[in-house]
Design a protein around this motif. Sequence first.
Motif, PDB file in Angstrom:
ATOM      1  N   ASN A   1      89.980  92.955  29.478  1.00  0.00           N
ATOM      2  CA  ASN A   1      91.017  92.926  28.452  1.00  0.00           C
ATOM      3  C   ASN A   1      92.386  92.632  29.045  1.00  0.00           C
ATOM      4  OD1 ASN A   1      89.149  93.844  26.421  1.00  0.00           O
ATOM      5  ND2 ASN A   1      89.350  95.883  27.309  1.00  0.00           N
ATOM      6  N   SER A   2      92.698  93.265  30.181  1.00  0.00           N
ATOM      7  CA  SER A   2      94.050  93.196  30.730  1.00  0.00           C
ATOM      8  C   SER A   2      94.005  93.183  32.246  1.00  0.00           C
ATOM      9  CB  SER A   2      94.885  94.406  30.271  1.00  0.00           C
ATOM     10  OG  SER A   2      94.942  94.476  28.861  1.00  0.00           O
ATOM     11  N   LEU A   3      94.918  92.404  32.842  1.00  0.00           N
ATOM     12  CA  LEU A   3      95.035  92.316  34.298  1.00  0.00           C
ATOM     13  C   LEU A   3      96.516  92.356  34.638  1.00  0.00           C
ATOM     14  CD1 LEU A   3      93.366  89.529  36.537  1.00  0.00           C
ATOM     15  CD2 LEU A   3      95.329  90.896  37.178  1.00  0.00           C
ATOM     16  N   ILE A   4      96.963  93.486  35.190  1.00  0.00           N
ATOM     17  CA  ILE A   4      98.394  93.635  35.439  1.00  0.00           C
ATOM     18  C   ILE A   4      98.697  94.346  36.755  1.00  0.00           C
ATOM     19  CG2 ILE A   4      98.796  95.866  34.302  1.00  0.00           C
ATOM     20  CD1 ILE A   4     100.885  92.675  33.738  1.00  0.00           C
ATOM     21  N   ASP A   5      97.697  94.942  37.416  1.00  0.00           N
ATOM     22  CA  ASP A   5      97.953  95.707  38.635  1.00  0.00           C
ATOM     23  C   ASP A   5      98.458  94.785  39.750  1.00  0.00           C
ATOM     24  OD1 ASP A   5      97.395  98.400  40.177  1.00  0.00           O
ATOM     25  OD2 ASP A   5      96.641  96.767  41.436  1.00  0.00           O
ATOM     26  N   PRO A   6      99.616  95.081  40.364  1.00  0.00           N
ATOM     27  CA  PRO A   6     100.188  94.146  41.350  1.00  0.00           C
ATOM     28  C   PRO A   6      99.339  93.974  42.603  1.00  0.00           C
ATOM     29  CG  PRO A   6     101.476  96.194  41.236  1.00  0.00           C
ATOM     30  CD  PRO A   6     100.521  96.223  40.095  1.00  0.00           C
ATOM     31  N   GLU A   7      98.696  95.050  43.094  1.00  0.00           N
ATOM     32  CA  GLU A   7      97.848  94.901  44.285  1.00  0.00           C
ATOM     33  C   GLU A   7      96.653  94.000  44.002  1.00  0.00           C
ATOM     34  OE1 GLU A   7      97.179  98.447  46.963  1.00  0.00           O
ATOM     35  OE2 GLU A   7      97.954  99.459  45.167  1.00  0.00           O
ATOM     36  N   ILE A   8      96.071  94.164  42.838  1.00  0.00           N
ATOM     37  CA  ILE A   8      94.935  93.324  42.462  1.00  0.00           C
ATOM     38  C   ILE A   8      95.386  91.865  42.338  1.00  0.00           C
ATOM     39  CG2 ILE A   8      93.378  92.774  40.559  1.00  0.00           C
ATOM     40  CD1 ILE A   8      92.334  95.083  42.155  1.00  0.00           C
ATOM     41  N   ILE A   9      96.524  91.651  41.694  1.00  0.00           N
ATOM     42  CA  ILE A   9      97.012  90.271  41.521  1.00  0.00           C
ATOM     43  C   ILE A   9      97.309  89.646  42.876  1.00  0.00           C
ATOM     44  CG2 ILE A   9      98.893  88.856  40.583  1.00  0.00           C
ATOM     45  CD1 ILE A   9      99.030  90.827  38.236  1.00  0.00           C
TER      46      ILE A   9
END
Length: 724
Positions: free
Chosen positions: A553-561
């Motif tokens: 649904n959502s992708l916002i975590d900076p480490e993951i990005i």
Amino acid sequence: MTQADFLKAPFAEPVDIPGLDISGPARFYNRELSWLGFNWRVLEEAENKRVPLLERVRFVSISATNLDEFYTVRVAGLRELARAGNMTPAQDGLSPTEQLVLINENARRLMDSQQRVFEELRREMASEKIEILTREDVPEEEKPFLLDIFLNQVFPVLSPLAVDPAHPFPFIPNTGFSLALQLERRRDKRMLMALLPIPQQIARFVELPENDGSHRFVPLEELLLLFIDKMFPSYKMMGHCAFRVLRDSDLEVEEESEDLVREFEVALKRRRRGEVVRMKISAGAPEALKSVIMRELHVTPSEIVEIDGMIGIADVKELVLDSRPDLLWPNFTPRVPERVQDHDGDMFAAIKQKDMLLHHPYETFDMVIRFLQQAARDPDVVAIKQTLYRTSKNSPIVEALCEAAEDGKSVTALVELKARFDEAANIRQSRRLERSGAHVVYGFVDWKTHAKISTVVRREGDKLVTYTHYGTGNYHPITARIYTDLSFFTCDAALGRDATKVFNYLSGYIEPEGLENLAISPSGLKQRLLEGFEKEAEHARAGRPASIWAKMNSLIDPEIIDGLYAASQAGVKISLVIRGICGVRPGIKGLSDNIRVKSIVGRFLEHSRIVCFGNGHDLPSKKAKVYISSADWMGRNLNRRIETLIEIENPTVKAQIVSQIMAANMADVAQSWVMRPDGQFDRATWPEGEFAFNCHRFFMEYPSLSGRGSAGAKDVPQLTHTDD
């Protein structure tokens, strides 16, 4: 062009964005603007002529409901930060004040578009004999019918409120909708201001008797104005307006509360009295009324939106008529898996044969309910453990748990009290479970429990066998009809032990050690994902195929990005299906050359969370590493919630996820939007007359691989063959 051709389509050429510092905050796209972008896509479905008319009306309603919730939670929080002088920037570098400026400009355009789109739909509905009448449109011969409705079904619920020194301005609750009236007393011309709250307990639209197959509706506020003299017989109406308020609905709970349930019961009462964050008012409202309302509600001009149209447009969902199936999606009945039918409905026998993955809503959620109902009634079942984040009001799952507890089985229910907007329902459910004899626990005060797990321990011969259900969505039979989610059933001993350790963590704070398959947040799930990105990067650097497919649904975590950016720069091909918020900027030279992002908005709400790693092979592949999860890739899910990530090892289930579910999502064109490097989305297009693959239609037509029974899976299509 075939579906396989879409999967093989090359990545777009990356672009340079002049002035963009790809090493700084600008490498992220703003969360709030991304959410608004999703709501624009929802609204644009209301203009999609390929969607049935009343389903388009539903999309307008969804867009309005979404925007209301966004303001009462997200905007309310930013507003408090700005008022406190907090200048801490979001990860994209924008301060709370800067975000509010951009949000309000964007949201005002969105609200204008909602009104424009609904007016267009209103004309189309009229051509289909579905009309919305003003009080001036009501024929004289119909007024006695409406008067009867008013006197017998509306008037007893009304509370007209004078506003003068003896009658202070009343409290208007969150989402409260009211008429403000300027009245003149007939005998002495004395002026009176009055408020007439419009009851939310009554339908917004009153239907007139059918006439030649037509459906004619009068909005409740128009009905009240039509018979205003029945409420104020001694007065003449000189002016009026309608207004609706949204209040801060974010809850603040004391972290060290002795009684979490009681704390939430108090907090729910506080919510009704949050500050107004937005007020809609009729365009052209009398200035005297407008100024009093603003002063009494402490609303500034920047918080007011003047509406030339329908206030409370979310209520138009009432106009989606079951009696007009010709204007709705064609009827669809979810399938019962063939393997369950082969075993005469015995879920335990079907699961014991081999692992089974159900894809909701295409396979019925009734199988999850049946799993628990069967467990409640099976004399060989000794224990049931269940997480409950969101569920329905009269939940058959809670019924089954209560039945099991009353029958003497050991039942443990983890009820999450912090499920936003479902807190009151969850409190009621927890009280009911406790009365039945179940052990009810509430997890952690500072972390939500968002994992979807159910275990059933059954005595089989001289052994205890654990049957486990892991889901990507809530145990909610109503939303399961429209949310696409996965239900994984297994009696694998290792997955059962892992689930038991998670329940022990939730009930007794026993931190799980030695998990055999499972990764959980906040302790290890993010690290498992980052390791997966790096392993794919190693394959790419070694010259092997390297790819990642992910859906959520959502992708916002900076480490993951940043982990995805690093993998892209190493040469990993990354294809993402992100329904809503996305902080990634795809296709930027030197940053995200090998990342592409799409969003699917259609008949069903995409909700499942999946990630596939090529593992040295092109996707789809039998050698891929495949995971399903309860977690979106957001800071809250990965750092402040209990979530699960399960690796799928069964070959049939793996093939179902990679070559059916994910391949179909990647191949979809008919319902897809493609993200640009600047964060905006363009609707996918295709040449006139050519086939446009629709993944929802595909899933409705073809059964899932792992749910096949004795017929086998040979005739179940996979969009591409897997390698090796």
